[in-house]
Design a protein around this motif. Structure first.
Motif, PDB file in Angstrom:
ATOM      1  N   GLN A   1      13.721   5.079  -4.331  1.00 46.67           N
ATOM      2  CA  GLN A   1      13.712   5.596  -2.964  1.00 46.67           C
ATOM      3  C   GLN A   1      12.702   4.878  -2.057  1.00 46.67           C
ATOM      4  O   GLN A   1      12.948   4.709  -0.876  1.00 46.67           O
ATOM      5  N   HIS A   2      11.563   4.497  -2.616  1.00 41.67           N
ATOM      6  CA  HIS A   2      10.542   3.879  -1.779  1.00 41.67           C
ATOM      7  C   HIS A   2      10.578   2.353  -1.823  1.00 41.67           C
ATOM      8  O   HIS A   2      10.458   1.700  -0.800  1.00 41.67           O
ATOM      9  N   ALA A   3      10.720   1.813  -3.033  1.00 41.15           N
ATOM     10  CA  ALA A   3      10.588   0.363  -3.158  1.00 41.15           C
ATOM     11  C   ALA A   3      11.918  -0.361  -2.900  1.00 41.15           C
ATOM     12  O   ALA A   3      11.960  -1.319  -2.130  1.00 41.15           O
TER      13      ALA A   3
ATOM     14  N   ILE B   1      19.665  -0.362   7.119  1.00 42.59           N
ATOM     15  CA  ILE B   1      18.629  -0.141   6.097  1.00 42.59           C
ATOM     16  C   ILE B   1      17.242  -0.046   6.718  1.00 42.59           C
ATOM     17  O   ILE B   1      16.427   0.772   6.318  1.00 42.59           O
TER      18      ILE B   1
ATOM     19  N   TYR C   1      11.686   7.665  -8.961  1.00 44.25           N
ATOM     20  CA  TYR C   1      11.906   8.054  -7.564  1.00 44.25           C
ATOM     21  C   TYR C   1      11.230   7.042  -6.633  1.00 44.25           C
ATOM     22  O   TYR C   1      11.802   6.613  -5.624  1.00 44.25           O
TER      23      TYR C   1
ATOM     24  N   PRO D   1      14.836   0.108  -1.211  1.00 47.37           N
ATOM     25  CA  PRO D   1      15.363  -0.183   0.130  1.00 47.37           C
ATOM     26  C   PRO D   1      14.570  -1.279   0.843  1.00 47.37           C
ATOM     27  O   PRO D   1      15.147  -2.105   1.552  1.00 47.37           O
ATOM     28  N   ASN D   2      13.266  -1.318   0.618  1.00 45.84           N
ATOM     29  CA  ASN D   2      12.469  -2.366   1.242  1.00 45.84           C
ATOM     30  C   ASN D   2      12.742  -3.724   0.612  1.00 45.84           C
ATOM     31  O   ASN D   2      12.778  -4.745   1.292  1.00 45.84           O
TER      32      ASN D   2
ATOM     33  N   GLU E   1       0.813  -1.203   0.000  1.00 48.26           N
ATOM     34  CA  GLU E   1       0.000   0.000   0.000  1.00 48.26           C
ATOM     35  C   GLU E   1       0.853   1.262   0.000  1.00 48.26           C
ATOM     36  O   GLU E   1       0.481   2.261  -0.602  1.00 48.26           O
ATOM     37  N   TYR E   2       2.027   1.218   0.653  1.00 46.98           N
ATOM     38  CA  TYR E   2       2.806   2.460   0.707  1.00 46.98           C
ATOM     39  C   TYR E   2       3.340   2.865  -0.655  1.00 46.98           C
ATOM     40  O   TYR E   2       3.624   4.038  -0.876  1.00 46.98           O
TER      41      TYR E   2
ATOM     42  N   PRO F   1      14.926   0.767   9.778  1.00 47.84           N
ATOM     43  CA  PRO F   1      14.916   1.423  11.094  1.00 47.84           C
ATOM     44  C   PRO F   1      14.175   0.624  12.161  1.00 47.84           C
ATOM     45  O   PRO F   1      14.319   0.892  13.338  1.00 47.84           O
ATOM     46  N   ARG F   2      13.371  -0.377  11.723  1.00 47.37           N
ATOM     47  CA  ARG F   2      12.662  -1.177  12.724  1.00 47.37           C
ATOM     48  C   ARG F   2      13.617  -2.108  13.458  1.00 47.37           C
ATOM     49  O   ARG F   2      13.315  -2.591  14.539  1.00 47.37           O
TER      50      ARG F   2
ATOM     51  N   VAL G   1       0.451   4.655  -2.066  1.00 51.99           N
ATOM     52  CA  VAL G   1       0.423   5.985  -1.450  1.00 51.99           C
ATOM     53  C   VAL G   1       1.433   6.904  -2.129  1.00 51.99           C
ATOM     54  O   VAL G   1       1.124   8.046  -2.467  1.00 51.99           O
TER      55      VAL G   1
ATOM     56  N   HIS H   1       7.034   2.860  12.580  1.00 52.05           N
ATOM     57  CA  HIS H   1       6.789   1.884  13.643  1.00 52.05           C
ATOM     58  C   HIS H   1       6.799   2.498  15.036  1.00 52.05           C
ATOM     59  O   HIS H   1       6.411   1.842  16.001  1.00 52.05           O
TER      60      HIS H   1
ATOM     61  N   ASN I   1       5.708   4.149   4.437  1.00 52.85           N
ATOM     62  CA  ASN I   1       6.866   3.324   4.108  1.00 52.85           C
ATOM     63  C   ASN I   1       7.705   3.064   5.365  1.00 52.85           C
ATOM     64  O   ASN I   1       8.167   4.011   5.996  1.00 52.85           O
TER      65      ASN I   1
END
Lengths: 315, 329
Positions: free
Chosen positions: A230-232, A308, A226, A234-235, A212-213, A310-311, A216, B153, B104
């Motif tokens: 930048q969004h996809a 990479i 971008y 790194p994940n 979903e992000y 932050p969690r 978004v 988070h 994200n």
């Protein structure tokens, strides 16, 4: 973080101890006596006993074991039992840069091919481009490295004469010379991993693009490239890093085999010669170094996760 | 001229089983500054209809087969991807259903808040961050400076949805589309978020399309309402009118299945019998007929036309004369 690192290093020490112990006893469980082989010509068992005593190999095994551990803790890996009794650390210091050069180059080649290939595959899912990448990936995956190595030698060394077929040149002799010796073995061992990583990047990226992000991010009116980078990306990288860590370790194992095809006197050759000769200290030392690299690359992977994502935080 | 006017929008998806139409010719309008609800149960096509406005339907497998989406006098369906990017986030923004997954996880809150402002408004990083702090304050997040440096988070679901709302209003759009913005939240938080959205849109003069399955939300917050069933709008009108005198049996069914405090406690909630039709195999007549207690032969064979009541209130039903209550149900 530093507390975490300390704990991990402590764990690594335990792993290394276990490896050292296992190798120590396994070597001694293998039949064959290096000293009897050495005196085979003269057939003088007294000379063999003499040598055995000189290396402390006439002690009971548990005494040898504790002596060995004590040595290792002091950073002494012993000496080769052959020839001029070169210290094991010297042998490793000589051969290790070759193996690590090869491994790092293979890894670099694998990753620089795999990541763009995987990204293209994911972005143009089910297109001719994607099918092409997939086909090449499976081809690369199914070719054994030693066979690919021989094919490369036949084509580029014997056939076209562009590259030297065998041997090694240190980086100090110039980057071009160094690269010309290592490029073929690096491609040979790197190819299957390039294939694995490319497939991994593709599936991981496709997974992330469904989230979903990403929707978004599109709804914010951001540019396509971008969003992808930048969004996809790194994940998508998080699971890929795990595979890259494993690949780095396995590439070292691959190097061991391919070094023999290319007659590079790296750690692999040292190890194989050591095993054939029952050169206990050399085998023990070489395996200890290799296992150290394994443990270290795992640690690096875990630290990269935190960088990479932050969690992930290590307390 | 309406701010947004959707005319006869039709869209479907290519599936292995063939073409499935999800939206079968819906029309509705949104006036500047107005709150319009689109109500329907899961699978009624309300979400894809809204996503189509912003061009967010992946094509393929999605396909817009007909209709127009006029925004500020221009047909968005004719826009290129590049032109759409100047609309998305800038003129029309969107709030999604799942606050837990719509941010994200690897990017900081500040980054996700400022990127659209820097792109659309050309703000510098410092200016965008300053505005982000103001926006977080506006949506009721305490200690905004610290929050900017945090990651999703670190925030609760309700806070994340507040952040999403702040992102949605960041570039001063004229229309916000909110797709079930409170469905994933605790009941107590739901009311807060809805009140916040109502307050902000009223204060900033932004129009709001709120997609929901909850008629209670409609009654409290919406000016006008469109009830969707199986890819069609079956009833539309002013919220109070639809709420007090619904014209379609489906709307009546929805109202009866919402627990209400103003009715005696021993009156049981009446669920609508049956389940929504498979969009791949819609019945030839009124799609609601198989579940309708008042259906007659004609309902099963002919799609009902739009019947007008007072004040622009309409319903697509052959039987409104029988079913529509004289006063509030």
């Amino acid at each position: 973080m530093s507390k975490y690192l300390l704990r991990r290093l402590l764990g690594a020490t335990v792993v290394m101890w276990a490896v050292a112990t296992l190798v120590f006893f396994m070597l001694r469980a293998v039949p064959g006596d290096p000293f009897l082989a050495m005196v085979f010509d003269t057939g003088d068992p007294a000379a063999a006993d003499e040598m055995r005593r000189a290396f402390g190999l006439d002690d009971p095994v548990y005494v040898q074991y504790f002596k060995y551990l004590l040595q290792v803790i002091q950073g002494n890996l012993g000496t080769s039992i052959y020839g001029s009794r070169v210290p094991v650390s010297t042998i490793i210091a000589e051969s290790f840069p070759r193996t690590i050069s090869l491994t790092v180059l293979a890894f670099t080649i694998a990753v620089t091919i795999a990541i763009p290939a995987g990204l293209i595959s994911a972005l143009y899912k089910y297109s001719a481009l994607d099918h092409g990448v997939t086909f090449v990936a499976f081809l690369g995956l199914s070719m054994p490295d030693f066979w690919l190595a021989i094919l490369l030698i036949i084509t580029f060394a014997a056939g076209l004469g562009w590259l030297p077929a065998i041997g090694y040149a240190p980086l100090s002799s110039g980057f071009g010379t160094w690269l010309s010796h290592l490029i073929m073995p690096a491609i040979a061992i790197g190819t299957p991993f390039a294939a694995i990583i490319a497939r991994m990047v593709r599936s991981s990226m496709l997974e992330v693009l469904k989230t979903e992000y990403i929707q978004v991010a599109r709804s914010k009116g951001l540019m396509r490239w971008y969003i992808l980078l930048q969004h996809a990306f790194p994940n998508a990288l998080i699971p890929v890093i795990t595979v890259m860590g494993i690949a780095l370790a396995l590439l070292m194992a691959g190097a061991v085999v391919v070094e023999n095809v290319f007659a590079i006197k790296g750690l692999g050759r040292v190890l194989i010669q050591g095993i054939l000769n029952r050169d206990y200290p050399v085998v023990q030392g070489a395996i200890l170094v290799v296992s150290g690299i394994f443990v270290l690359s795992n640690l690096v992977v875990d630290v990269l996760y935190a960088a990479i994502d932050p969690r992930i935080r290590y307390e | 001229m309406s701010l947004l006017s959707v005319h006869d929008l039709e869209l479907g998806f290519e599936t292995p089983a063939g073409h499935v139409s999800a939206v079968n010719g819906i029309s509705y309008t949104v006036e500047p500054g107005e709150i319009v609800a689109i109500v329907g149960e899961s699978g009624s096509g309300k979400t894809v209809a809204a996503q189509a406005v912003l061009g967010l339907i992946p094509q393929p497998p999605g396909e817009i087969t007909g209709g127009r989406v006029e925004f500020d006098g221009e047909d968005l369906l004719g826009f290129s991807e590049q032109q759409m990017r100047t609309i998305r986030g800038r003129r029309i923004s969107m709030v999604f259903q799942e606050p837990m997954t719509s941010l994200n996880p690897v990017l900081s809150i500040g980054r996700q808040m400022t990127e659209a402002m820097r792109l659309h408004l050309g703000l510098t990083r410092e200016a965008a961050e300053q505005r982000a702090v103001e926006l977080l304050g506006l949506v009721g997040i305490a200690d905004p400076g610290r929050r900017l440096r945090q990651y999703p988070h670190h925030l609760s679901g309700g806070m994340r949805q507040r952040v999403m709302i702040a992102i949605a209003i960041a570039c001063e759009p004229v229309l916000i589309i909110a797709d079930e913005p409170t469905t994933a939240l605790d009941v107590t938080i739901q009311a807060q978020i809805l009140a916040l959205m109502q307050d902000l849109t009223r204060r900033l003069g932004v129009a709001l399309v709120i997609i929901t399955h909850n008629l209670g939300v409609v009654a409290r917050y919406a000016d006008r309402v469109n009830v969707m069933y199986a890819g069609r709008i079956v009833e539309q009108g002013r919220a109070d009118s639809v709420y007090r005198r619904p014209g379609h049996p489906y709307t009546i069914g929805l109202l009866n299945s919402v627990p209400r405090l103003d009715r005696p406690r021993d009156v049981p909630i009446e669920p609508i019998p049956g389940s929504p039709p498979d969009p791949a195999r819609l019945p030839p007549g009124c799609a609601f007929a198989p579940r309708c207690l008042h259906a007659v032969e004609r309902c099963r064979s002919e799609v009902p036309p739009s019947i007008s009541f007072e004040g622009g209130h309409t319903a697509r039903c052959w039987q409104t004369a029988v079913t529509r209550p004289e006063t509030a149900p």
